[in-house]
Scaffold this motif. Structure first.
Motif, PDB file in Angstrom:
ATOM      1  N   HIS A  30       0.817  -1.205   0.000  1.00 42.74           N
ATOM      2  CA  HIS A  30       0.000   0.000   0.000  1.00 42.74           C
ATOM      3  C   HIS A  30       0.853   1.259   0.000  1.00 42.74           C
ATOM      4  O   HIS A  30       0.507   2.246  -0.625  1.00 42.74           O
ATOM      5  N   THR A  31       1.967   1.212   0.723  1.00 42.02           N
ATOM      6  CA  THR A  31       2.832   2.386   0.833  1.00 42.02           C
ATOM      7  C   THR A  31       3.375   2.798  -0.525  1.00 42.02           C
ATOM      8  O   THR A  31       3.422   3.981  -0.856  1.00 42.02           O
ATOM      9  N   VAL A  32       3.763   1.826  -1.324  1.00 36.45           N
ATOM     10  CA  VAL A  32       4.310   2.106  -2.652  1.00 36.45           C
ATOM     11  C   VAL A  32       3.300   2.883  -3.491  1.00 36.45           C
ATOM     12  O   VAL A  32       3.614   3.927  -4.056  1.00 36.45           O
ATOM     13  N   ILE A  33       2.098   2.382  -3.550  1.00 38.99           N
ATOM     14  CA  ILE A  33       1.067   3.006  -4.372  1.00 38.99           C
ATOM     15  C   ILE A  33       0.668   4.364  -3.790  1.00 38.99           C
ATOM     16  O   ILE A  33       0.536   5.347  -4.530  1.00 38.99           O
ATOM     17  N   ALA A  34       0.499   4.433  -2.480  1.00 41.12           N
ATOM     18  CA  ALA A  34       0.110   5.701  -1.852  1.00 41.12           C
ATOM     19  C   ALA A  34       1.153   6.784  -2.081  1.00 41.12           C
ATOM     20  O   ALA A  34       0.811   7.917  -2.427  1.00 41.12           O
ATOM     21  N   VAL A  35       2.430   6.453  -1.918  1.00 38.47           N
ATOM     22  CA  VAL A  35       3.499   7.441  -2.110  1.00 38.47           C
ATOM     23  C   VAL A  35       3.530   7.914  -3.556  1.00 38.47           C
ATOM     24  O   VAL A  35       3.655   9.106  -3.830  1.00 38.47           O
ATOM     25  N   GLU A  36       3.385   7.001  -4.492  1.00 35.44           N
ATOM     26  CA  GLU A  36       3.406   7.388  -5.902  1.00 35.44           C
ATOM     27  C   GLU A  36       2.229   8.291  -6.250  1.00 35.44           C
ATOM     28  O   GLU A  36       2.380   9.283  -6.947  1.00 35.44           O
ATOM     29  N   LEU A  37       1.039   7.962  -5.764  1.00 37.19           N
ATOM     30  CA  LEU A  37      -0.130   8.789  -6.048  1.00 37.19           C
ATOM     31  C   LEU A  37      -0.014  10.163  -5.385  1.00 37.19           C
ATOM     32  O   LEU A  37      -0.431  11.168  -5.955  1.00 37.19           O
ATOM     33  N   LYS A  38       0.555  10.205  -4.183  1.00 41.68           N
ATOM     34  CA  LYS A  38       0.757  11.485  -3.493  1.00 41.68           C
ATOM     35  C   LYS A  38       1.680  12.403  -4.301  1.00 41.68           C
ATOM     36  O   LYS A  38       1.512  13.617  -4.294  1.00 41.68           O
ATOM     37  N   LYS A  39       2.647  11.828  -5.012  1.00 41.90           N
ATOM     38  CA  LYS A  39       3.543  12.623  -5.862  1.00 41.90           C
ATOM     39  C   LYS A  39       2.756  13.391  -6.923  1.00 41.90           C
ATOM     40  O   LYS A  39       3.156  14.454  -7.356  1.00 41.90           O
ATOM     41  N   PHE A  40       1.632  12.828  -7.346  1.00 40.20           N
ATOM     42  CA  PHE A  40       0.794  13.436  -8.377  1.00 40.20           C
ATOM     43  C   PHE A  40      -0.398  14.186  -7.768  1.00 40.20           C
ATOM     44  O   PHE A  40      -1.384  14.454  -8.443  1.00 40.20           O
ATOM     45  N   ARG A  41      -0.319  14.463  -6.467  1.00 41.36           N
ATOM     46  CA  ARG A  41      -1.315  15.255  -5.724  1.00 41.36           C
ATOM     47  C   ARG A  41      -2.696  14.595  -5.621  1.00 41.36           C
ATOM     48  O   ARG A  41      -3.725  15.267  -5.665  1.00 41.36           O
ATOM     49  N   TRP A  42      -2.726  13.277  -5.522  1.00 39.35           N
ATOM     50  CA  TRP A  42      -3.967  12.570  -5.244  1.00 39.35           C
ATOM     51  C   TRP A  42      -4.181  12.564  -3.738  1.00 39.35           C
ATOM     52  O   TRP A  42      -3.233  12.437  -2.968  1.00 39.35           O
TER      53      TRP A  42
END
Length: 127
Positions: A30-42
């Motif tokens: 979950h951390t991988v996906i959450a961190v990546e999406l946060k980079k794109f301001r989700w």
């Protein structure tokens, strides 16, 4: 050693272990996906589902994704040949997403990389 594979170029967005993501932190990925999406301001929210699984609900502007995480201890190319999701699980995810008015997404997190796939078309998505 980092090597570029042709399969990477075929995907619109590819999360690779060599990026600055704290890769595979947590057993579920979950951390991988959450961190990546946060980079794109989700904006990210964890949502409990049955059987103690947790999905990610991500929102950005008018878009909403309901993401089911699948983690495997093998290379992504091997996982994509035999996707670890049953037809019943895909149907259940699509039904939940229709009620939420969200796009059903499957995030495959492998030992070397991860990718976001539409649960309806199985095409790669870019955040």
């Amino acid at each position: 050693k980092y090597e570029v594979r042709e399969s990477h170029e075929e995907l619109p967005y590819f999360i690779h272990a060599k990026t600055n993501v704290p890769y595979l932190v947590g057993r579920q990925g979950h951390t991988v996906i959450a961190v990546e999406l946060k980079k794109f301001r989700w904006s990210i929210k964890l949502q409990k589902t049955k059987e103690n699984m947790k999905d990610i609900v991500a929102k950005k502007n008018d878009e909403k994704w309901h993401i089911r995480i699948k983690t495997m201890d093998t290379r992504l190319s091997d996982v994509l040949r035999n996707l670890p999701v049953s037809a019943e699980e895909i149907d259940e995810l699509i039904t939940v997403c229709e009620k939420e008015k969200a796009l059903p997404v499957i995030a495959v997190v492998a030992s070397d990389s991860a990718v976001l796939l539409s649960a309806k078309t199985f095409k790669a998505l870019s955040p």
